[in-house]
Design an enzyme around this catalytic site. Structure first.
Site, short mmCIF file in Angstrom:
data_model
loop_
_atom_site.label_atom_id
_atom_site.label_comp_id
_atom_site.label_asym_id
_atom_site.label_seq_id
_atom_site.Cartn_x
_atom_site.Cartn_y
_atom_site.Cartn_z
N ASP A 27 -10.39 7.22 -8.42
CA ASP A 27 -9.23 7.00 -7.14
C ASP A 27 -9.97 6.39 -5.90
OD1 ASP A 27 -6.87 7.46 -5.55
OD2 ASP A 27 -8.46 9.13 -4.56
N ASP A 29 -9.27 5.61 -2.31
CA ASP A 29 -9.14 6.32 -0.75
C ASP A 29 -9.52 7.56 -0.94
OD1 ASP A 29 -7.72 3.96 1.46
OD2 ASP A 29 -6.64 3.96 -0.83
N ASP A 202 -9.18 12.81 -4.98
CA ASP A 202 -9.23 13.74 -3.75
C ASP A 202 -7.61 14.16 -3.45
OD1 ASP A 202 -8.43 11.30 -2.73
OD2 ASP A 202 -8.43 12.22 -0.72
#
Length: 251
Positions: A27, A29, A202
């Site tokens: 991922d 961001d 996240d």
């Protein structure tokens, strides 16, 4: 699902790779770069693209960014990194040589776009236009979470699209676009096939990536706030922040 408070640090990447070929799905961001109040306010660490290119080289090109951002945005931020990409939650995909693996030939219907923009203006939240969807960001007004997500769910249902939740964001995407589907698609292609997949992310949208990797004998590593607040997750390991991700990856 396990509670994040019960998860330990992952084994080192070197030890995982020593037991057989691995593939990394990352991922962006909140995992490789710190989150920012607005999507265009992120600060990208110097040399990130070069570091990711070197990491991919060490893994024989089995390294892909899997993000809600478009591929064009990702390349804008990290330059000409030699990576595979899944943008817009997998609605668009490129292999490490730049060959097109998946393209969606339609964007957000104008009726949905108009409704999202009107809602954003009325309720003072941020609208983000995407090639294959649209998002409402409310990081500056977290008290509006229920209002934003309720509106997104209703709008998606009305138009046959899908609403998904992230950190202070509600996003509308077409059915079939998910980070898990992107992982599964990559794993059917060279050079990812017959390797052990590892997903780092996240956010709630990364859970599909964790689940896909687990279904193929791989692992998920949850990062940041959700890794420390006791939330339930499909991930098997946890890292506390972006800096620890860079350390783990050797960037």
């Amino acid at each position: 699902m396990a509670a994040t408070s019960d998860l330990s640090d992952p084994p080192s990447l070197a030890s995982l790779a020593a037991s057989g070929a691995v593939s990394l799905f990352l991922d962006f961001d909140g995992t490789l770069v710190e989150l920012a109040p607005k999507p265009d306010a992120i600060v990208v660490p110097e040399g990130l693209g070069q570091g990711l290119s070197e990491l991919a080289r060490q893994l024989d090109n089995r390294c892909a960014l899997v993000s809600g951002r478009s591929i064009a945005e990702l390349r804008h931020y990290i330059g000409a990194a030699q990576l595979a990409y899944a943008g817009s939650h997998g609605a668009e995909m490129l292999d490490a040589d730049g060959a097109l693996l998946r393209a969606q030939d339609h964007g957000l219907p104008s009726a949905i776009e108009t409704a999202l923009k009107a809602f954003a203006d009325e309720h003072d939240v941020a609208y983000e236009e995407k090639p294959h969807g649209g998002a409402l960001h409310y990081r500056s007004a977290p008290e509006k979470a229920e209002l934003v997500h309720g509106f997104a769910e209703e709008l998606a249902a009305e138009h046959g699209w899908r609403a998904q939740s992230g950190k202070c964001v509600a996003e509308l995407v077409s059915h079939g676009a998910s980070k898990g589907e992107a992982v599964l698609a990559f794993m059917q292609t060279h050079p990812f096939a017959r390797s052990r997949p590892i997903f780092l992310g996240d956010d709630l949208t990364d859970e599909a990536g964790f689940e896909a990797c687990q279904s193929l004998g791989g692992i998920g590593i949850i990062v940041g706030e959700r890794a420390t607040n006791g939330a339930e997750t499909m991930a098997q390991f946890a890292l506390p922040d972006v800096a620890s991700v860079h350390d783990w990856l050797g960037l």
